[in-house]
Design a protein around this motif. Structure first.
Motif, mmCIF file in Angstrom:
data_model
loop_
_atom_site.group_PDB
_atom_site.id
_atom_site.type_symbol
_atom_site.label_atom_id
_atom_site.label_comp_id
_atom_site.label_asym_id
_atom_site.label_seq_id
_atom_site.Cartn_x
_atom_site.Cartn_y
_atom_site.Cartn_z
ATOM 1 N N GLY A 20 46.510 35.985 22.144
ATOM 2 C CA GLY A 20 45.502 35.932 23.196
ATOM 3 C C GLY A 20 45.570 37.013 24.243
ATOM 4 O O GLY A 20 45.120 36.804 25.384
ATOM 5 N N SER A 21 46.106 38.158 23.912
ATOM 6 C CA SER A 21 46.095 39.297 24.830
ATOM 7 C C SER A 21 45.874 40.567 24.010
ATOM 8 O O SER A 21 45.924 40.540 22.786
ATOM 9 C CB SER A 21 47.401 39.376 25.636
ATOM 10 O OG SER A 21 48.513 39.534 24.778
ATOM 11 N N VAL A 22 45.643 41.679 24.706
ATOM 12 C CA VAL A 22 45.364 42.933 24.019
ATOM 13 C C VAL A 22 46.577 43.367 23.197
ATOM 14 O O VAL A 22 47.713 43.349 23.669
ATOM 15 C CB VAL A 22 44.940 44.025 25.024
ATOM 16 C CG1 VAL A 22 44.872 45.396 24.375
ATOM 17 C CG2 VAL A 22 43.590 43.661 25.645
ATOM 18 N N PRO B 144 50.730 42.092 30.465
ATOM 19 C CA PRO B 144 49.680 41.822 29.478
ATOM 20 C C PRO B 144 48.309 42.261 29.987
ATOM 21 O O PRO B 144 48.061 42.289 31.197
ATOM 22 C CB PRO B 144 49.740 40.303 29.304
ATOM 23 C CG PRO B 144 50.292 39.800 30.594
ATOM 24 C CD PRO B 144 51.240 40.864 31.087
ATOM 25 N N GLU C 13 37.535 40.855 23.330
ATOM 26 C CA GLU C 13 38.200 39.990 22.347
ATOM 27 C C GLU C 13 38.600 40.749 21.095
ATOM 28 O O GLU C 13 39.588 40.419 20.449
ATOM 29 C CB GLU C 13 37.276 38.845 21.937
ATOM 30 C CG GLU C 13 37.057 37.800 22.973
ATOM 31 C CD GLU C 13 36.125 36.702 22.473
ATOM 32 O OE1 GLU C 13 35.325 36.952 21.532
ATOM 33 O OE2 GLU C 13 36.212 35.597 23.011
ATOM 34 N N THR D 285 44.247 41.283 29.430
ATOM 35 C CA THR D 285 43.297 40.307 28.895
ATOM 36 C C THR D 285 41.899 40.700 29.363
ATOM 37 O O THR D 285 41.726 41.690 30.081
ATOM 38 C CB THR D 285 43.611 38.878 29.380
ATOM 39 O OG1 THR D 285 43.409 38.831 30.799
ATOM 40 C CG2 THR D 285 45.037 38.461 29.040
ATOM 41 N N ASP E 217 40.317 39.325 31.625
ATOM 42 C CA ASP E 217 40.314 39.244 33.085
ATOM 43 C C ASP E 217 40.863 40.499 33.764
ATOM 44 O O ASP E 217 40.622 40.707 34.951
ATOM 45 C CB ASP E 217 41.128 38.033 33.552
ATOM 46 C CG ASP E 217 40.497 36.723 33.132
ATOM 47 O OD1 ASP E 217 39.259 36.690 32.940
ATOM 48 O OD2 ASP E 217 41.237 35.732 32.983
ATOM 49 N N THR E 218 41.580 41.336 33.036
ATOM 50 C CA THR E 218 42.159 42.554 33.620
ATOM 51 C C THR E 218 41.070 43.530 34.032
ATOM 52 O O THR E 218 41.216 44.247 35.019
ATOM 53 C CB THR E 218 43.117 43.227 32.615
ATOM 54 O OG1 THR E 218 44.103 42.276 32.208
ATOM 55 C CG2 THR E 218 43.784 44.448 33.214
ATOM 56 N N TYR F 195 42.192 41.822 20.892
ATOM 57 C CA TYR F 195 43.230 40.805 21.030
ATOM 58 C C TYR F 195 44.143 40.701 19.806
ATOM 59 O O TYR F 195 43.735 40.921 18.672
ATOM 60 C CB TYR F 195 42.607 39.433 21.278
ATOM 61 C CG TYR F 195 42.344 39.121 22.730
ATOM 62 C CD1 TYR F 195 42.147 40.115 23.680
ATOM 63 C CD2 TYR F 195 42.285 37.810 23.162
ATOM 64 C CE1 TYR F 195 41.907 39.807 25.005
ATOM 65 C CE2 TYR F 195 42.035 37.486 24.492
ATOM 66 C CZ TYR F 195 41.848 38.497 25.409
ATOM 67 O OH TYR F 195 41.612 38.188 26.722
#
Length: 164
Positions: A72-74, A113, A65, A115, A117-118, A68
């Motif tokens: 809401g993404s890197v 993107p 986080e 995140t 989850d990546t 970010y």
């Protein structure tokens, strides 16, 4: 509810004093082995130099986080930091003793993107061409399945270090 992150780093003068004392590859291998402290930016962003060989360098990061942007993404600056590090260190790995480099430019193309989850991402840099005064390198940012997330090219200026 706020979140926090605490980190530590070593004195950057320790690694700066070692630049040019051996080859660029020896210097980078000493960082990987922990004989020379890594740069403070690695602790700040929480990424690491994992592999280095002549003309190639690999960094990795597990996105969190703290990386970010507001959507809401890197953040793109994290992509650029990883790609710049991989391309630059690929160049550094080719340098003889007494020679240094600095980046002249960095061109980044963001493709996907990143995140939480990546999962772990890797920046793989390699030298494309090297001359007496400049070197061209490229870097790819890849996910765990080697899907391309971003690409960069960098021109680096090569110069002799003053004799000490």
């Amino acid at each position: 509810m706020g979140r926090s992150r605490t980190y530590e780093w070593e004195d950057p003068a320790l690694s700066a004093a070692a630049v040019g004392k051996g080859t660029g590859l020896e210097f980078l291998r000493d960082i990987v082995a922990g004989r020379i402290p890594g740069p403070p930016i690695g602790a700040t962003v929480d990424f690491s130099l994992d592999e280095v060989e002549h003309g190639r360098a690999v960094f990795s990061l597990v996105p969190g986080e703290e990386h970010y942007n507001p959507i809401g993404s890197v953040h793109g600056g994290i992509y650029a930091t990883l790609l710049d590090s991989a391309a630059g260190c690929a160049v550094q790995s080719t340098l003889p003793q007494g020679t240094a480099y600095t980046s002249l430019d960095l061109t980044v193309k963001f493709l996907r993107p990143i995140t939480l989850d990546t999962g772990r991402v890797r920046a793989v840099g390699r030298v494309v061409s090297s001359g007496r005064r400049t070197a061209l390198a490229e870097a790819q940012l890849l996910d765990g399945t080697d899907r391309l997330l971003a690409h960069a090219t960098s021109t680096c200026m090569l110069f002799p270090l003053p004799a000490s």
